[in-house]
Design an enzyme around this catalytic site. Structure first.
Site, mmCIF file in Angstrom:
data_model
loop_
_atom_site.group_PDB
_atom_site.id
_atom_site.type_symbol
_atom_site.label_atom_id
_atom_site.label_comp_id
_atom_site.label_asym_id
_atom_site.label_seq_id
_atom_site.Cartn_x
_atom_site.Cartn_y
_atom_site.Cartn_z
ATOM 1 N N ARG A 184 -27.750 -106.380 -75.016
ATOM 2 C CA ARG A 184 -28.806 -106.361 -74.003
ATOM 3 C C ARG A 184 -28.531 -107.362 -72.888
ATOM 4 O O ARG A 184 -29.239 -107.391 -71.893
ATOM 5 C CB ARG A 184 -30.137 -106.735 -74.633
ATOM 6 C CG ARG A 184 -30.637 -105.739 -75.623
ATOM 7 C CD ARG A 184 -32.008 -106.230 -76.035
ATOM 8 N NE ARG A 184 -32.349 -105.755 -77.347
ATOM 9 C CZ ARG A 184 -33.257 -106.344 -78.109
ATOM 10 N NH1 ARG A 184 -33.885 -107.430 -77.689
ATOM 11 N NH2 ARG A 184 -33.535 -105.861 -79.285
ATOM 12 N N ILE A 242 -29.633 -102.414 -86.725
ATOM 13 C CA ILE A 242 -29.023 -101.298 -87.453
ATOM 14 C C ILE A 242 -27.691 -101.630 -88.119
ATOM 15 O O ILE A 242 -27.036 -100.761 -88.669
ATOM 16 C CB ILE A 242 -28.807 -100.104 -86.495
ATOM 17 C CG1 ILE A 242 -27.935 -100.532 -85.297
ATOM 18 C CG2 ILE A 242 -30.152 -99.542 -86.029
ATOM 19 C CD1 ILE A 242 -27.538 -99.383 -84.375
ATOM 20 N N HIS A 258 -35.207 -99.054 -88.165
ATOM 21 C CA HIS A 258 -34.465 -98.128 -87.313
ATOM 22 C C HIS A 258 -33.216 -97.573 -87.981
ATOM 23 O O HIS A 258 -32.313 -97.101 -87.318
ATOM 24 C CB HIS A 258 -34.104 -98.806 -85.979
ATOM 25 C CG HIS A 258 -35.262 -98.828 -85.028
ATOM 26 N ND1 HIS A 258 -35.131 -99.110 -83.698
ATOM 27 C CD2 HIS A 258 -36.580 -98.577 -85.224
ATOM 28 C CE1 HIS A 258 -36.327 -99.043 -83.117
ATOM 29 N NE2 HIS A 258 -37.216 -98.736 -84.027
ATOM 30 N N CYS A 260 -25.134 -84.965 -92.455
ATOM 31 C CA CYS A 260 -25.015 -83.714 -91.721
ATOM 32 C C CYS A 260 -26.413 -83.137 -91.563
ATOM 33 O O CYS A 260 -27.104 -82.900 -92.554
ATOM 34 C CB CYS A 260 -24.128 -82.744 -92.487
ATOM 35 S SG CYS A 260 -24.250 -81.055 -91.868
ATOM 36 N N CYS A 277 -26.488 -79.357 -93.538
ATOM 37 C CA CYS A 277 -26.462 -79.205 -95.002
ATOM 38 C C CYS A 277 -26.885 -80.477 -95.733
ATOM 39 O O CYS A 277 -27.051 -80.469 -96.948
ATOM 40 C CB CYS A 277 -25.088 -78.745 -95.484
ATOM 41 S SG CYS A 277 -23.836 -80.045 -95.438
ATOM 42 N N CYS A 313 -18.968 -82.250 -90.185
ATOM 43 C CA CYS A 313 -19.200 -82.114 -91.623
ATOM 44 C C CYS A 313 -18.061 -81.316 -92.246
ATOM 45 O O CYS A 313 -17.673 -80.267 -91.731
ATOM 46 C CB CYS A 313 -20.539 -81.409 -91.850
ATOM 47 S SG CYS A 313 -20.876 -81.073 -93.589
ATOM 48 N N CYS A 358 -19.732 -77.776 -93.530
ATOM 49 C CA CYS A 358 -20.252 -76.729 -92.639
ATOM 50 C C CYS A 358 -19.879 -76.931 -91.168
ATOM 51 O O CYS A 358 -20.358 -76.203 -90.307
ATOM 52 C CB CYS A 358 -21.758 -76.607 -92.804
ATOM 53 S SG CYS A 358 -22.657 -78.030 -92.182
ATOM 54 N N THR A 372 -36.667 -113.917 -82.935
ATOM 55 C CA THR A 372 -37.258 -112.974 -81.987
ATOM 56 C C THR A 372 -38.535 -113.603 -81.442
ATOM 57 O O THR A 372 -38.968 -114.636 -81.931
ATOM 58 C CB THR A 372 -37.546 -111.616 -82.662
ATOM 59 O OG1 THR A 372 -37.939 -110.676 -81.674
ATOM 60 C CG2 THR A 372 -38.634 -111.710 -83.718
#
Ligand SMILES: [Zn+2]
Length: 255
Positions: free
Chosen positions: A39, A111, A127, A135, A138, A156, A159, A197
């Site tokens: 950021r 994350i 998050h 996928c 599937c 994937c 599929c 924070t």
């Protein structure tokens, strides 16, 4: 800079007497671990120059839907590459605090899975995490390495559908059950420890309203006008403060 003795004593006392302590772990803790401050003005400018889009555009669900090749190019280079950096001291100490029963739950919007990588067990990733991918067609799960080692859009094996990282992109809603669980944890908390924070951050705005206690402790390097909403404020690095605290508590126990 070392904490004042009386602040240290007070903090140790609050944590020792807490029946249940919940941690909100913010952006500052990943920066202290050495992760790039995406950021930050300079870095976000560089990203915009390099990819032709802003960070917010690149991490938007509509961008993922329509420009997958560029999305994954950016995602591999800017989001997954820093994972080589291990969780910093702050996360190691949170693990220690969890082991000692001083911390019951850690909640974050970040994350990179740093608390889990440090060994923390009770973590809510609001998050999602880059370590989980699936996928959308599937449902087959894929490890982070599968995405990191891909050269084009990762598909994937079953599929042939493009894989989706299990992270909340801009324009997507956070899973309601996850927010509910986090809110429940905060409402149970005797002590709410907000780390790295400010109280006006999205993480805090989302959750501090559920806190019913009177021991909201904020540890964050940069002072902010919203600090006054905390019951106790320490404007110092999170990792150094936690280290000082845990060292003090151990010493006191052994005395
Ligand atoms: Zn599939």
């Amino acid at each position: 800079m070392a904490l004042e003795k009386k602040v240290l004593e007070k903090l140790a006392e609050i944590l020792e007497n807490s029946k249940y302590t919940v941690v909100l772990s913010g952006y500052g803790m990943i920066i202290e671990s050495g992760y790039p401050a995406l950021r930050d003005g300079d870095i976000s400018y560089d990203i915009e120059q390099k990819y032709g889009y802003s960070l917010e555009e690149l991490l938007h669900s509509s961008f993922y839907s329509t420009r997958k090749e560029l999305f994954f190019d950016f995602y591999r280079n800017e989001i997954l590459k820093p994972l080589d950096i291990p969780p910093g001291k702050g996360f190691q100490i949170l693990k220690e605090m969890e082991d000692e029963g001083l911390v019951g739950q850690i909640i974050t919007r970040r994350i990179f899975g740093l608390p889990q990588r440090a060994g923390c067990k009770n973590v809510i990733n609001l998050h999602g995490s880059v370590y989980n991918n699936h996928c959308p067609h599937c449902g087959k799960a894929y490890p982070m390495e599968y995405i990191r080692d891909s050269t084009k859009v990762p598909l994937c094996e079953v599929c042939n559908t493009p894989i989706k990282p299990d992270i909340v992109l801009f324009g997507e809603q956070v899973d309601n059950s996850v927010i509910t669980r986090a809110a429940e944890e905060v409402s149970k908390a005797d002590v709410l420890l907000v780390l790295g924070t400010k109280l006006s951050s999205a993480l805090c705005r989302q959750l501090t309203g559920y806190y019913e206690g009177s021991k909201l402790i904020l540890i964050t390097l940069y002072p902010h006008y919203s600090d006054k909403l905390a019951d106790m404020v320490i404007n110092q690095r999170v990792d150094d403060t936690l280290e000082e605290l845990i060292t003090y508590m151990k010493k006191k126990r052994n005395d």
